[in-house]
Design a protein around this motif. Structure first.
Motif, mmCIF file in Angstrom:
data_model
loop_
_atom_site.group_PDB
_atom_site.id
_atom_site.type_symbol
_atom_site.label_atom_id
_atom_site.label_comp_id
_atom_site.label_asym_id
_atom_site.label_seq_id
_atom_site.Cartn_x
_atom_site.Cartn_y
_atom_site.Cartn_z
ATOM 1 N N ILE A 68 37.966 -44.052 85.488
ATOM 2 C CA ILE A 68 37.366 -43.361 84.348
ATOM 3 C C ILE A 68 35.857 -43.348 84.564
ATOM 4 C CG2 ILE A 68 36.981 -43.376 81.855
ATOM 5 C CD1 ILE A 68 39.687 -44.779 81.543
ATOM 6 N N GLU A 69 35.312 -42.152 84.676
ATOM 7 C CA GLU A 69 33.879 -42.002 84.935
ATOM 8 C C GLU A 69 33.063 -42.010 83.648
ATOM 9 O OE1 GLU A 69 31.676 -39.194 87.970
ATOM 10 O OE2 GLU A 69 32.118 -38.066 86.131
ATOM 11 N N SER A 70 33.587 -41.361 82.598
ATOM 12 C CA SER A 70 32.803 -41.264 81.364
ATOM 13 C C SER A 70 33.687 -40.950 80.168
ATOM 14 C CB SER A 70 31.723 -40.177 81.494
ATOM 15 O OG SER A 70 32.314 -38.896 81.642
ATOM 16 N N VAL A 71 33.144 -41.238 79.005
ATOM 17 C CA VAL A 71 33.720 -40.792 77.742
ATOM 18 C C VAL A 71 32.677 -39.911 77.074
ATOM 19 C CG1 VAL A 71 32.921 -42.914 76.580
ATOM 20 C CG2 VAL A 71 34.662 -41.494 75.500
ATOM 21 N N THR A 72 33.126 -38.811 76.463
ATOM 22 C CA THR A 72 32.212 -37.885 75.800
ATOM 23 C C THR A 72 32.308 -38.056 74.300
ATOM 24 O OG1 THR A 72 32.425 -36.285 77.594
ATOM 25 C CG2 THR A 72 31.560 -35.467 75.506
ATOM 26 N N ILE A 73 31.163 -38.281 73.677
ATOM 27 C CA ILE A 73 31.073 -38.533 72.241
ATOM 28 C C ILE A 73 30.214 -37.449 71.599
ATOM 29 C CG2 ILE A 73 30.098 -40.120 70.510
ATOM 30 C CD1 ILE A 73 30.950 -42.402 72.355
ATOM 31 N N THR A 74 30.659 -36.954 70.458
ATOM 32 C CA THR A 74 29.884 -35.951 69.728
ATOM 33 C C THR A 74 28.882 -36.625 68.795
ATOM 34 O OG1 THR A 74 31.659 -35.846 68.067
ATOM 35 C CG2 THR A 74 31.664 -34.170 69.795
ATOM 36 N N VAL A 75 27.727 -35.968 68.661
ATOM 37 C CA VAL A 75 26.722 -36.398 67.687
ATOM 38 C C VAL A 75 26.406 -35.212 66.794
ATOM 39 C CG1 VAL A 75 25.703 -38.221 69.106
ATOM 40 C CG2 VAL A 75 24.821 -35.892 69.285
ATOM 41 N N ALA A 76 25.981 -35.491 65.582
ATOM 42 C CA ALA A 76 25.695 -34.415 64.630
ATOM 43 C C ALA A 76 24.495 -33.584 65.049
ATOM 44 C CB ALA A 76 25.474 -35.011 63.237
ATOM 45 N N ASP A 77 23.490 -34.242 65.665
ATOM 46 C CA ASP A 77 22.243 -33.557 66.025
ATOM 47 C C ASP A 77 21.721 -34.188 67.307
ATOM 48 O OD1 ASP A 77 19.567 -32.720 66.290
ATOM 49 O OD2 ASP A 77 19.296 -32.540 64.120
ATOM 50 N N LEU A 78 21.842 -33.496 68.425
ATOM 51 C CA LEU A 78 21.471 -34.065 69.717
ATOM 52 C C LEU A 78 19.969 -34.317 69.815
ATOM 53 C CD1 LEU A 78 22.699 -35.009 72.379
ATOM 54 C CD2 LEU A 78 22.387 -32.688 73.264
ATOM 55 N N ALA A 79 19.163 -33.427 69.248
ATOM 56 C CA ALA A 79 17.706 -33.622 69.287
ATOM 57 C C ALA A 79 17.324 -34.897 68.531
ATOM 58 C CB ALA A 79 16.997 -32.416 68.691
ATOM 59 N N PHE A 80 17.969 -35.132 67.393
ATOM 60 C CA PHE A 80 17.724 -36.359 66.627
ATOM 61 C C PHE A 80 18.123 -37.580 67.442
ATOM 62 C CE2 PHE A 80 19.425 -39.735 63.981
ATOM 63 C CZ PHE A 80 18.372 -39.994 63.123
ATOM 64 N N ALA A 126 23.444 -38.317 78.984
ATOM 65 C CA ALA A 126 24.329 -39.412 79.354
ATOM 66 C C ALA A 126 23.542 -40.707 79.424
ATOM 67 C CB ALA A 126 25.010 -39.133 80.681
ATOM 68 N N VAL A 127 24.192 -41.795 79.020
ATOM 69 C CA VAL A 127 23.603 -43.128 79.077
ATOM 70 C C VAL A 127 24.506 -43.999 79.950
ATOM 71 C CG1 VAL A 127 22.959 -45.176 77.742
ATOM 72 C CG2 VAL A 127 22.571 -42.892 76.780
ATOM 73 N N ASP A 128 23.921 -44.658 80.946
ATOM 74 C CA ASP A 128 24.698 -45.537 81.808
ATOM 75 C C ASP A 128 25.142 -46.776 81.041
ATOM 76 O OD1 ASP A 128 24.522 -43.923 84.063
ATOM 77 O OD2 ASP A 128 22.695 -44.911 84.791
ATOM 78 N N CYS A 129 26.366 -47.204 81.277
ATOM 79 C CA CYS A 129 26.882 -48.416 80.651
ATOM 80 C C CYS A 129 26.364 -49.646 81.389
ATOM 81 C CB CYS A 129 28.409 -48.412 80.673
ATOM 82 S SG CYS A 129 29.159 -47.056 79.754
ATOM 83 N N PRO A 130 26.127 -50.745 80.688
ATOM 84 C CA PRO A 130 25.578 -51.939 81.336
ATOM 85 C C PRO A 130 26.638 -52.860 81.924
ATOM 86 C CG PRO A 130 25.725 -52.326 78.988
ATOM 87 C CD PRO A 130 26.239 -50.916 79.225
ATOM 88 N N ASN A 131 27.907 -52.589 81.655
ATOM 89 C CA ASN A 131 28.991 -53.511 82.026
ATOM 90 C C ASN A 131 29.758 -53.091 83.270
ATOM 91 O OD1 ASN A 131 29.911 -51.304 80.365
ATOM 92 N ND2 ASN A 131 31.889 -52.316 80.202
ATOM 93 N N GLY A 132 29.282 -52.061 83.977
ATOM 94 C CA GLY A 132 29.979 -51.607 85.172
ATOM 95 C C GLY A 132 29.736 -50.130 85.414
ATOM 96 N N ARG A 133 30.527 -49.555 86.342
ATOM 97 C CA ARG A 133 30.402 -48.141 86.688
ATOM 98 C C ARG A 133 30.921 -47.284 85.540
ATOM 99 N NH1 ARG A 133 34.201 -46.907 89.655
ATOM 100 N NH2 ARG A 133 35.177 -48.941 89.937
ATOM 101 N N GLY A 134 30.080 -46.425 85.003
ATOM 102 C CA GLY A 134 30.528 -45.527 83.951
ATOM 103 C C GLY A 134 29.404 -45.125 83.025
ATOM 104 N N ARG A 135 29.644 -44.047 82.278
ATOM 105 C CA ARG A 135 28.626 -43.505 81.383
ATOM 106 C C ARG A 135 29.252 -43.122 80.055
ATOM 107 N NH1 ARG A 135 27.049 -38.256 83.640
ATOM 108 N NH2 ARG A 135 29.187 -38.280 84.400
ATOM 109 N N ILE A 136 28.421 -43.105 79.045
ATOM 110 C CA ILE A 136 28.775 -42.458 77.781
ATOM 111 C C ILE A 136 27.983 -41.166 77.714
ATOM 112 C CG2 ILE A 136 28.761 -42.591 75.280
ATOM 113 C CD1 ILE A 136 29.051 -45.567 75.462
ATOM 114 N N ARG A 137 28.689 -40.051 77.596
ATOM 115 C CA ARG A 137 28.062 -38.741 77.473
ATOM 116 C C ARG A 137 28.008 -38.354 75.997
ATOM 117 N NH1 ARG A 137 30.622 -34.627 78.762
ATOM 118 N NH2 ARG A 137 28.845 -33.352 79.411
#
Length: 279
Positions: free
Chosen positions: A230-242, A262-273
């Protein structure tokens, strides 16, 4: 039957470490909770009903005993923790209304495990109250110790805790909309992922495959280097600029992508998009 994401498992060394990081990037984190088999979590819940499960070992004796007894969840977690190059996201759970039926479907498609995991635990609520929760898990077959663990999670309790106070996040996150996997050759996993996701594969021009999920999608993309992960999980935000301004204020490094950051996770290989929620 097309499946829906329930939650994603993210192994951390300690829960305080996990809580600190998730709070820094703008999430509200639920109180810590312990499983009877030695792991514990401090979850990040979303308004769409999905969640992230930061997981650590909180009772080593119970954990070791469960592993010795062949406890599927603990065995897979231990395999991941023993890796030199640990994935940040080790497992994907799908919502289930009948884990026994899901097990039979996976076995019929030669993509399942015979074993089940059943357990209960107490959940502490933000108002100081508590709720008794119980679960049944049915597992897909696993390809290797470093491969993702897929399982169906049936919530067997009648109580539905009010988590509204836990789903309003300072970064504006609203839900989980996608999961991206990698493999040297996605076609190798075509039938397996079709059984796991409950939907047929869609071929893409770049060699990737897409599997439709209820309220989302799962993609597996080719990578020259790397394994099935699993390379990444994609999460929605209400306002990306905010959200960008929030992360800048916290000193969080973000990588710009075509449709988000995208933000790199600190616990291993992977990102939160993060992408902006579309109306």
């Amino acid at each position: 039957m097309m499946r829906a994401v329930d939650h994603l498992v993210m192994p951390f060394n300690t829960l305080p470490e996990a809580c600190d990081w998730f709070e820094r990037i703008g999430f509200v984190v639920a109180p810590e909770a312990a499983h009877p088999f030695g792991t514990g979590n401090a979850c990040v819940f979303f308004a769409d009903g999905r969640y992230l499960e930061p997981l650590s070992i909180v009772d080593p004796a119970a954990y070791d005993a469960a592993k010795a007894e062949g406890h599927l969840f603990v065995e897979r977690d231990a395999d991941v923790r023993n890796l030199a190059d640990r994935p940040a996201i080790s497992g994907l759970a799908f919502s289930s209304s009948d884990a026994l039926a899901d097990r039979e479907q996976l076995l019929e498609e030669e993509a399942g495990e015979d074993g089940l995991v059943e357990f209960g635990r107490t959940m502490r609520l933000p108002d100081g109250g508590a709720a008794e929760l119980s679960f049944r898990l049915a597992f897909a077959a696993i390809h290797a110790a470093d491969a993702p663990s897929f399982f169906c999670c049936e919530a067997r309790h009648s109580v539905r805790p009010d988590r509204s106070a836990l789903t309003t996040h300072p970064n504006g996150a609203t839900g989980v909309t996608g999961v991206t996997l990698t493999a040297p050759d996605p076609q190798v996993f075509r039938d397996y992922l079709s059984a796991v996701c409950g939907s047929p594969a869609e071929n893409n021009p770049d060699g990737s495959l897409t599997f439709a999920l209820e309220c989302g999608r799962l993609d597996i993309v080719p990578r020259d280097v790397g394994s099935f992960a699993i390379e990444s999980v994609t999460i929605t935000v209400a306002d990306l600029a905010f959200a960008r301004k929030f992360w800048q204020g916290q000193g969080i490094a973000c990588a710009e992508e075509s449709d988000g950051v995208a933000v790199d996770c600190p616990n291993g290989r992977g990102r939160i998009r993060f992408i902006e929620e579309r109306s």
